[in-house]
Design an enzyme around this catalytic site. Structure first.
Site, short mmCIF file in Angstrom:
data_model
loop_
_atom_site.label_atom_id
_atom_site.label_comp_id
_atom_site.label_asym_id
_atom_site.label_seq_id
_atom_site.Cartn_x
_atom_site.Cartn_y
_atom_site.Cartn_z
N HIS A 43 34.37 -5.34 -42.37
CA HIS A 43 33.29 -5.81 -43.21
C HIS A 43 33.90 -6.70 -44.29
O HIS A 43 35.00 -6.41 -44.78
CB HIS A 43 32.51 -4.63 -43.83
CG HIS A 43 31.58 -3.98 -42.86
ND1 HIS A 43 31.20 -2.66 -42.96
CD2 HIS A 43 30.97 -4.48 -41.75
CE1 HIS A 43 30.37 -2.38 -41.95
NE2 HIS A 43 30.23 -3.45 -41.21
N ASP A 49 34.98 2.98 -46.41
CA ASP A 49 33.55 3.20 -46.14
C ASP A 49 33.35 4.28 -45.06
O ASP A 49 33.89 4.18 -43.96
CB ASP A 49 32.91 1.90 -45.67
CG ASP A 49 32.98 0.81 -46.73
OD1 ASP A 49 33.67 1.02 -47.74
OD2 ASP A 49 32.34 -0.23 -46.53
N HIS A 66 33.78 1.85 -54.60
CA HIS A 66 32.82 1.22 -53.69
C HIS A 66 31.37 1.49 -54.12
O HIS A 66 30.52 1.84 -53.30
CB HIS A 66 33.06 1.71 -52.26
CG HIS A 66 32.52 0.78 -51.21
ND1 HIS A 66 31.23 0.85 -50.76
CD2 HIS A 66 33.09 -0.24 -50.53
CE1 HIS A 66 31.03 -0.09 -49.84
NE2 HIS A 66 32.15 -0.76 -49.69
N HIS A 71 38.62 -1.87 -42.30
CA HIS A 71 37.63 -2.31 -41.31
C HIS A 71 37.20 -3.73 -41.63
O HIS A 71 37.58 -4.28 -42.66
CB HIS A 71 36.43 -1.36 -41.25
CG HIS A 71 35.57 -1.31 -42.48
ND1 HIS A 71 36.05 -0.94 -43.72
CD2 HIS A 71 34.25 -1.60 -42.67
CE1 HIS A 71 35.06 -0.97 -44.60
NE2 HIS A 71 33.96 -1.38 -43.99
N ASP A 103 33.66 -7.30 -47.39
CA ASP A 103 34.15 -6.86 -48.69
C ASP A 103 35.51 -6.17 -48.59
O ASP A 103 36.10 -5.79 -49.60
CB ASP A 103 33.12 -5.93 -49.38
CG ASP A 103 32.68 -4.77 -48.52
OD1 ASP A 103 32.60 -4.94 -47.29
OD2 ASP A 103 32.41 -3.68 -49.07
N HIS A 104 36.03 -6.03 -47.37
CA HIS A 104 37.32 -5.36 -47.20
C HIS A 104 38.43 -6.28 -46.67
O HIS A 104 39.59 -5.90 -46.65
CB HIS A 104 37.17 -4.15 -46.27
CG HIS A 104 36.27 -3.12 -46.86
ND1 HIS A 104 36.74 -2.01 -47.53
CD2 HIS A 104 34.92 -3.07 -46.96
CE1 HIS A 104 35.71 -1.31 -47.99
NE2 HIS A 104 34.59 -1.93 -47.67
ZN LIG Z 1 32.49 -1.84 -47.93
ZN LIG Z 2 31.83 -1.27 -44.55
#
Ligand SMILES: [Zn+2]
Ligand SMILES: [Zn+2]
Length: 279
Positions: free
Chosen positions: A38, A186, A244, A36, A40-41
């Protein structure tokens, strides 16, 4: 790594540094899957693509990600005036129920719909059934190449006149196990995962919080360590990897303890560690 194909799942900001620190050659990566959008990904993705370009990669790269990533990649390449020196194929992930996104002779990868604040996908890797193994100690010398292949497919051997020559089970050993791995990025606690991931060998599941923060977890569409363990137990998985973790936890042991109380075969996904699934 499956059958010598290299998959990178998610690519946060530090991904490139960590890959080099743990001596994973980036040019070996064949497929990148982004769960996804976000930061951090995926914020490490462009840096990685530019590095591959600078290293004069020629090997094709397949990128699987939510469709909104396509224009982002195109815009950044355009702004830099870069035409990548390797073929990059973008595969937008299909919205909605689980679908197979990649299939080879050896594996299939399907999406796992997750519950998060933005469209988010997990990925389920499944090896296909493997061939029967020839039992060298019992193999008669008069077998042709075709005979051997028939045995590997689990078939008996017959003569031209239809007489049974050899029974498959007398000459073969059972196939190696077909392994499976589920990456659950997530997500809020989602009991549907238990049936979807039934019998999976290894589940990676996020565990952002301890269970005392369950309310915060559900508000932010994340899970607790206990919830991740409940998913693994409900799915009858063999092993669970937690990841995570919220930056608030300097010591991860309580997260591990909490999960192990529900599902003992749990480990922490610590950067640089590798986990091998037995066949
Ligand atoms: Zn994340
Ligand atoms: Zn996320």
């Amino acid at each position: 790594v499956i059958e010598n194909r290299h998959f990178l799942i998610d690519c946060g900001e530090g991904a490139q540094m960590q890959l080099s620190r743990f001596q994973v050659p980036v040019q070996r990566i064949d497929h990148i899957l982004i769960s996804h959008l976000h930061g951090d990904h995926y914020l490490g993705l462009m840096g990685l693509l530019f590095s591959m370009h600078l290293l004069r990669r020629t090997k094709p790269l397949d990128l699987y990600a939510p469709h909104a990533l396509g224009p982002i990649v195109t815009a950044q390449l355009h702004a830099a005036g870069t035409a990548l020196c390797f073929p990059l194929t973008f595969h937008p992930l299909p919205v909605g129920p689980s679908q197979v996104i990649l299939e080879t002779d050896h594996i299939a990868i399907e999406t796992i719909p997750l519950l998060h604040r933005t469209p988010t996908y997990g990925f389920l890797f499944r090896e296909k059934p493997k061939p029967w193994r020839l039992n060298k100690a019992k193999l008669p010398p008069d077998l042709s190449w075709d005979d051997r292949n028939r045995l590997k497919e689990g078939k008996d051997l017959f003569s031209d006149t239809g007489q049974l020559r050899y029974t498959n089970r007398d000459l073969t050993l059972a196939p190696k196990k077909s392994r499976s791995y589920a990456y659950c990025s997530d997500t809020a606690y989602n009991e549907q995962l238990m049936s979807r991931l039934q019998g999976v060998d290894l589940i990676y599941h996020e565990a952002t919080f301890l269970d005392e923060k369950e309310l915060q977890a559900s508000k932010t569409f994340h899970s607790t360590a206990r919830q991740a363990a409940l998913i693994a137990r409900g799915a009858g998985a063999s092993r669970l990897l937690l990841g995570h973790f919220s930056a608030r936890y300097k010591d991860l042991q309580p997260l591990l303890d909490e999960a192990r109380a529900v599902f003992p075969a749990t480990d922490l996904a610590i950067e640089g560690e590798s986990f091998t699934l037995e066949e």
